[in-house]
Structure formats: C-alpha cells, structure tokens
Design a protein around this motif. Structure first.
Motif, PDB file in Angstrom:
ATOM      1  N   TYR A  58       0.818  -1.202   0.000  1.00  0.00           N
ATOM      2  CA  TYR A  58       0.000   0.000   0.000  1.00  0.00           C
ATOM      3  C   TYR A  58       0.860   1.265   0.000  1.00  0.00           C
ATOM      4  O   TYR A  58       0.443   2.312  -0.482  1.00  0.00           O
ATOM      5  CB  TYR A  58      -0.928   0.026   1.223  1.00  0.00           C
ATOM      6  CG  TYR A  58      -1.957  -1.078   1.237  1.00  0.00           C
ATOM      7  CD1 TYR A  58      -2.482  -1.573   0.043  1.00  0.00           C
ATOM      8  CD2 TYR A  58      -2.409  -1.629   2.431  1.00  0.00           C
ATOM      9  CE1 TYR A  58      -3.429  -2.580   0.048  1.00  0.00           C
ATOM     10  CE2 TYR A  58      -3.349  -2.640   2.446  1.00  0.00           C
ATOM     11  CZ  TYR A  58      -3.849  -3.115   1.247  1.00  0.00           C
ATOM     12  OH  TYR A  58      -4.774  -4.107   1.268  1.00  0.00           O
ATOM     13  N   ARG A  61       1.536   3.582  -3.086  1.00  0.00           N
ATOM     14  CA  ARG A  61       0.648   4.591  -3.674  1.00  0.00           C
ATOM     15  C   ARG A  61       1.412   5.858  -4.014  1.00  0.00           C
ATOM     16  O   ARG A  61       1.031   6.564  -4.947  1.00  0.00           O
ATOM     17  CB  ARG A  61      -0.524   4.886  -2.732  1.00  0.00           C
ATOM     18  CG  ARG A  61      -0.151   5.488  -1.409  1.00  0.00           C
ATOM     19  CD  ARG A  61      -1.271   5.370  -0.383  1.00  0.00           C
ATOM     20  NE  ARG A  61      -0.859   6.015   0.854  1.00  0.00           N
ATOM     21  CZ  ARG A  61      -1.265   7.221   1.234  1.00  0.00           C
ATOM     22  NH1 ARG A  61      -2.103   7.901   0.487  1.00  0.00           N
ATOM     23  NH2 ARG A  61      -0.833   7.738   2.354  1.00  0.00           N
ATOM     24  N   ASP A  62       2.493   6.155  -3.289  1.00  0.00           N
ATOM     25  CA  ASP A  62       3.327   7.308  -3.664  1.00  0.00           C
ATOM     26  C   ASP A  62       3.962   7.083  -5.037  1.00  0.00           C
ATOM     27  O   ASP A  62       4.014   7.989  -5.862  1.00  0.00           O
ATOM     28  CB  ASP A  62       4.421   7.536  -2.625  1.00  0.00           C
ATOM     29  CG  ASP A  62       3.886   8.095  -1.326  1.00  0.00           C
ATOM     30  OD1 ASP A  62       2.828   8.758  -1.361  1.00  0.00           O
ATOM     31  OD2 ASP A  62       4.507   7.865  -0.282  1.00  0.00           O
ATOM     32  N   THR A  96      -7.928  14.986   7.569  1.00  0.00           N
ATOM     33  CA  THR A  96      -7.314  14.426   6.362  1.00  0.00           C
ATOM     34  C   THR A  96      -8.268  14.505   5.178  1.00  0.00           C
ATOM     35  O   THR A  96      -8.117  13.779   4.201  1.00  0.00           O
ATOM     36  CB  THR A  96      -6.915  12.965   6.604  1.00  0.00           C
ATOM     37  OG1 THR A  96      -8.055  12.230   7.078  1.00  0.00           O
ATOM     38  CG2 THR A  96      -5.802  12.875   7.641  1.00  0.00           C
ATOM     39  N   SER A 116      -8.504  13.470   0.394  1.00  0.00           N
ATOM     40  CA  SER A 116      -7.258  12.765   0.118  1.00  0.00           C
ATOM     41  C   SER A 116      -6.556  13.391  -1.086  1.00  0.00           C
ATOM     42  O   SER A 116      -7.062  13.349  -2.206  1.00  0.00           O
ATOM     43  CB  SER A 116      -7.544  11.290  -0.170  1.00  0.00           C
ATOM     44  OG  SER A 116      -6.406  10.662  -0.735  1.00  0.00           O
ATOM     45  N   HIS A 144      -3.721  12.310  -2.387  1.00  0.00           N
ATOM     46  CA  HIS A 144      -3.233  11.233  -3.256  1.00  0.00           C
ATOM     47  C   HIS A 144      -4.295  10.855  -4.291  1.00  0.00           C
ATOM     48  O   HIS A 144      -4.017  10.751  -5.487  1.00  0.00           O
ATOM     49  CB  HIS A 144      -2.852  10.005  -2.421  1.00  0.00           C
ATOM     50  CG  HIS A 144      -1.493  10.069  -1.819  1.00  0.00           C
ATOM     51  ND1 HIS A 144      -1.218  10.827  -0.712  1.00  0.00           N
ATOM     52  CD2 HIS A 144      -0.328   9.467  -2.175  1.00  0.00           C
ATOM     53  CE1 HIS A 144       0.063  10.688  -0.399  1.00  0.00           C
ATOM     54  NE2 HIS A 144       0.626   9.878  -1.271  1.00  0.00           N
ATOM     55  N   THR A 145      -5.517  10.643  -3.809  1.00  0.00           N
ATOM     56  CA  THR A 145      -6.598  10.254  -4.714  1.00  0.00           C
ATOM     57  C   THR A 145      -6.898  11.368  -5.700  1.00  0.00           C
ATOM     58  O   THR A 145      -7.027  11.130  -6.918  1.00  0.00           O
ATOM     59  CB  THR A 145      -7.862   9.905  -3.918  1.00  0.00           C
ATOM     60  OG1 THR A 145      -7.582   8.831  -3.017  1.00  0.00           O
ATOM     61  CG2 THR A 145      -8.993   9.505  -4.841  1.00  0.00           C
ATOM     62  N   SER A 170      -5.312   3.945   0.351  1.00  0.00           N
ATOM     63  CA  SER A 170      -5.249   5.007   1.361  1.00  0.00           C
ATOM     64  C   SER A 170      -6.103   4.666   2.567  1.00  0.00           C
ATOM     65  O   SER A 170      -5.746   4.971   3.713  1.00  0.00           O
ATOM     66  CB  SER A 170      -5.699   6.341   0.749  1.00  0.00           C
ATOM     67  OG  SER A 170      -4.814   6.758  -0.267  1.00  0.00           O
ATOM     68  N   ALA A 194      -4.186   5.469   6.165  1.00  0.00           N
ATOM     69  CA  ALA A 194      -3.667   6.806   5.896  1.00  0.00           C
ATOM     70  C   ALA A 194      -4.797   7.808   5.746  1.00  0.00           C
ATOM     71  O   ALA A 194      -4.630   8.997   6.021  1.00  0.00           O
ATOM     72  CB  ALA A 194      -2.811   6.783   4.625  1.00  0.00           C
ATOM     73  N   HIS A 195      -5.953   7.323   5.307  1.00  0.00           N
ATOM     74  CA  HIS A 195      -7.124   8.180   5.122  1.00  0.00           C
ATOM     75  C   HIS A 195      -8.375   7.430   5.524  1.00  0.00           C
ATOM     76  O   HIS A 195      -8.435   6.197   5.473  1.00  0.00           O
ATOM     77  CB  HIS A 195      -7.256   8.622   3.655  1.00  0.00           C
ATOM     78  CG  HIS A 195      -6.349   9.737   3.272  1.00  0.00           C
ATOM     79  ND1 HIS A 195      -6.587  11.052   3.616  1.00  0.00           N
ATOM     80  CD2 HIS A 195      -5.198   9.730   2.559  1.00  0.00           C
ATOM     81  CE1 HIS A 195      -5.617  11.808   3.130  1.00  0.00           C
ATOM     82  NE2 HIS A 195      -4.762  11.033   2.483  1.00  0.00           N
ATOM     83  N   SER A 210     -11.020   9.655   0.671  1.00  0.00           N
ATOM     84  CA  SER A 210     -10.803   9.184  -0.698  1.00  0.00           C
ATOM     85  C   SER A 210     -11.982   9.542  -1.593  1.00  0.00           C
ATOM     86  O   SER A 210     -11.805   9.970  -2.740  1.00  0.00           O
ATOM     87  CB  SER A 210     -10.572   7.673  -0.709  1.00  0.00           C
ATOM     88  OG  SER A 210      -9.309   7.347  -0.161  1.00  0.00           O
TER      89      SER A 210
END
Length: 282
Positions: free
Chosen positions: A58, A61-62, A123, A126, A128-129, A166, A171-172, A177
């Motif tokens: 997981y 994801r970065d 958070t 997200s 990242h998403t 995530s 993380a989220h 997300s």
C-alpha cells in the motif's frame, strides 16, 4: 442549442453535482458524530487485507502517484510538439487547482472533535486520490499518439488502487478518498465545460462503463444503509467494506469514463496504422 453548447451544459451540471456531493459528504462525514463514527469504522474494514506484506504494498501509492504525474507530463510534452496547446493548458490548470485545493482544504475545513473516533487530524480530502485522478484525466485530455483504450482501464485501476489503499493502510478515512474523487470530478468537469473541446461519449463501451459506475455507487449506498442496521441484522463490517469499495470505484470510474481527449471532431493529424478506430472507441 448546438452540440458543443449542450455538451458544455451537461458537463457544468455534472460539475455542480460533484461539488454538491463534496459539500454534502463533508458535512455528513466530518461535522456529525455518526459520520465520524462511520469514518472510523471504515478504517477497520476488510481486515483480511491488512497483513504486513499488503501494508508495504500500500505504501506504493506514492510511486503510483508520481508515475501517473510523469505520464501526464510526457503526454503534455508529446502534444506540445504537435502544437496543440489547449489540452496542455487545461491539463496544467486541472492538476494545479486540484493539488492546491486538496492541500489547502485540509487546513481550511475544520474537523470538530465529536468523540474519540480514530485520529483527530483532518485528512479531508485525500490529496493522493485527487491528484492521481487529475493526472489521469490530463493524460486523457492530451490524447497523445500512444494513448489507447487499454490505458484508460489502466488509469482507472491505478486511481482506484490509490484511493482504496489510502483507506486500507489507515492513511485516510473512507470519506477522504471519496472526497478526493469528488473534488477532481467537480474541477475537471468545470474545466471541460469551459474548454468546450471534449467530444461526447460515443462508444458503447464507455456508455456501458458510465452506467455500470452509477449502478456501483447505488449498490454501495444500499450497502452503507445496510451497515447502519436499517435492513436488520447482518455482517455490518463486511457491508461497510463493500460500501466503501463500490462507491469509491464507482465515482473514480465514472469520472474517467466521461472524459474524452481534447480533439476536434475531424482531426487532421495522421493516425498511426492499426489505431483508426481509436477516435470512435474512446
């Protein structure tokens, strides 16, 4: 009303709907005790996926995020060589606006303390998403020569991976997300409406994908209601897990499936052999 104006109007309606969904999700999931409780419970769904090996995966994801951003940059450089500036400009605006908004909103949107529900840091949404989805849409808008329908499915899978990973990695929260996807959808549909450059969804594959995404979201919402006990006893954690997965996948797939390359109706640039059906198939 011309076809272009009708398309722009429909995209503007979608943008408003996604923005409304973002606002509604924030107040329901972040500003209410029940919403925070459900969000905290989402961090514990699908526990069988939480082995150490999976959690290490997981963290990738970065890598996925930066990889899709590099892909968007390559796509932009490709179409710049063809002197097609509109997709480059709008793609840059999309990624930039989404990146700034996803970071700023974490600081600007308050998260009141309504109980000991997971961690207290805000958070939502997200980043990242949101940014991975924005970069994916940028690739679609640019429509470089190496673009293909297979890449659309790959991008959808990558964004879905980032969104779900995530949550599964804690993380989220689930709402983060979902909010990231809604944020990117609202901004991308607004920019596409402003550009009035994307073609409508013409292929049966894309239309079927859009319909399937809507059905997935609807079923996900039913599972969410079931997880709250509205339909009686049941395996509520599993129902919540299915709700998270289906709604997240549905929203991500819907956004990606609606967008088309920023190409004129009758493109004059040559098409590589074997890709003659590309314009109709996307």
């Amino acid at each position: 009303m011309s076809e272009s104006a009708r398309r722009a109007r429909n995209l503007a309606i979608l943008s408003a709907a996604f923005l409304g969904g973002f606002v509604a999700l924030y107040f329901a999931a972040v500003r209410t005790p029940d919403g925070q409780l459900i969000d905290a419970a989402s961090l514990g769904v699908l526990g069988w996926l939480r082995g150490d090996a999976w959690l290490a995966f997981y963290d990738g994801r970065d890598i996925v995020l930066y990889g899709v951003l590099v892909g968007a940059l390559v796509a932009a450089l490709t179409v710049m060589l063809e002197r097609r500036w509109k997709p480059v400009i709008y793609s840059g605006l999309l990624v930039g606006i989404v990146a700034v908004a996803s970071i700023a909103l974490k600081e600007l949107l308050p998260r009141p303390y309504l109980g000991d529900f997971a961690y207290v840091e805000n958070t939502f949404p997200s980043g990242h998403t949101a940014i991975t989805l924005a970069a994916s849409i940028a690739i679609i808008w640019c429509g470089p020569r190496w673009f293909s329908p297979v890449l659309v499915f790959l991008l959808g899978a990558l964004v879905s991976f980032v969104a779900l990973a995530s949550v599964l990695s804690s993380a989220h929260r689930a709402s983060d997300s979902l909010a990231g996807a809604l944020l990117t959808g609202a901004v991308s549909f607004a920019l596409a409406a402003l550009a009035r450059a994307t073609l409508p969804v013409t292929s049966r594959l894309r239309r079927g994908t859009v319909i399937g995404a809507v059905i997935a979201v609807a079923i996900g919402l039913v599972y969410l209601l079931a997880s709250l006990g509205l339909f009686g006893a049941g395996d509520h954690p599993t129902q919540l897990g299915l709700a998270v997965v289906l709604t997240t996948l549905g929203i991500v797939v819907f956004v990606i499936a609606v967008h088309r390359p920023f190409l004129p109706a009758n493109p004059v640039r040559p098409i590589a052999p074997g890709s003659a059906g590309r314009q109709e198939g996307l």
